[in-house]
Design a protein around this motif. Structure first.
Motif, PDB file in Angstrom:
ATOM      1  N   THR A  71       0.832  -1.202   0.000  1.00 15.97           N
ATOM      2  CA  THR A  71       0.000   0.000   0.000  1.00 15.97           C
ATOM      3  C   THR A  71       0.869   1.257   0.000  1.00 15.97           C
ATOM      4  OG1 THR A  71      -0.193   0.065   2.414  1.00 15.97           O
ATOM      5  CG2 THR A  71      -1.871  -1.160   1.186  1.00 15.97           C
ATOM      6  N   ARG A 105      -4.398   6.909  -3.269  1.00 18.40           N
ATOM      7  CA  ARG A 105      -4.132   5.751  -2.423  1.00 18.40           C
ATOM      8  C   ARG A 105      -4.183   4.529  -3.325  1.00 18.40           C
ATOM      9  NH1 ARG A 105      -7.748   6.512   1.272  1.00 18.40           N
ATOM     10  NH2 ARG A 105      -9.315   4.988   0.574  1.00 18.40           N
ATOM     11  N   ARG A 107      -2.344   0.274  -4.392  1.00 21.58           N
ATOM     12  CA  ARG A 107      -1.644  -0.969  -4.043  1.00 21.58           C
ATOM     13  C   ARG A 107      -0.708  -1.319  -5.203  1.00 21.58           C
ATOM     14  NH1 ARG A 107      -5.221  -4.057  -5.181  1.00 21.58           N
ATOM     15  NH2 ARG A 107      -6.797  -2.489  -5.726  1.00 21.58           N
ATOM     16  N   ASP A 158      -7.048   2.846  -5.348  1.00 26.64           N
ATOM     17  CA  ASP A 158      -8.177   2.635  -4.435  1.00 26.64           C
ATOM     18  C   ASP A 158      -8.974   3.915  -4.216  1.00 26.64           C
ATOM     19  OD1 ASP A 158      -7.669  -0.100  -3.966  1.00 26.64           O
ATOM     20  OD2 ASP A 158      -6.157   0.391  -2.458  1.00 26.64           O
TER      21      ASP A 158
END
Length: 201
Positions: A71, A105, A107, A158
């Protein structure tokens, strides 16, 4: 998605800002001090930012951090600059700072098999304005030597938060005075782009 007071004016504004200012800070959640500035290219799902595509050095300590926790927060800085009351011609006018930023945000997924695509796509993007665009194939044998030390990755998005604070809330007179008096054509162009129909009377 953006903050209500300074949202994108057009669905394509987030993509346009990333393409114009592709160098972003990639900040791992697990260890922010391994944060690295990297050029990233947007991958869109319609008008929504779906992923960011890039590459990094295999010697980068961030790689080990991402193996344990993929993340990250990704920060893009677009045009920015101080706006002086002198531009407005009114010393009682409060100075401000105009800017456009995007926070993502995401991954990280390592995609080493896509390294050649990552390199060629980035080269095509950043060389687009050159009269004779350079291509990675011009490196010859050195290309295969250097590519051993890097790997490609995709940052699956995200959430996206963008702020385009570019003078939308200024009245017509002040806005025109600022744009005509400033010496930053890129900031001025983005101010015009964001102006839209927003006015403060």
């Amino acid at each position: 998605m953006g903050y209500p007071q300074y949202p994108p004016h057009h669905p394509g504004d987030v993509e346009a800002l990333i393409r114009a200012y592709p160098l972003a800070w990639v900040i791992p959640t697990a260890d922010p001090f391994t944060a690295t500035p990297l050029p990233l290219l947007p991958e869109m799902a319609g008008t929504e930012l779906d992923a960011l595509f890039g590459h990094l050095s295999r010697r980068n300590p961030m790689l080990a951090v991402l193996a344990d926790d993929p993340t990250v927060t990704i920060l893009f800085q677009g045009p920015q600059g101080y706006i002086s009351p002198r531009l407005v011609g009114d010393p009682t006018w409060g100075p401000t700072w105009n800017y456009a930023v995007i926070r993502v945000r995401a991954r990280i997924e390592m995609v080493p098999d896509e390294l050649d695509d990552a390199l060629s796509t980035l080269a095509t993007a950043v060389e687009a304005d050159h009269r004779e665009p350079w291509e990675p194939s011009e490196m010859g044998e050195r290309y295969d030597l250097l590519r051993r030390y890097i790997t490609a990755f995709r940052a699956h998005v995200d959430a996206v938060h963008s702020t385009f604070k570019l003078g939308q809330d200024e009245n017509d007179h002040d806005f025109r005075a600022i744009v005509s008096g400033m010496d930053d054509p890129e900031l001025a162009a983005w101010m015009e782009r964001m102006r839209g129909d927003v006015r403060r009377r």
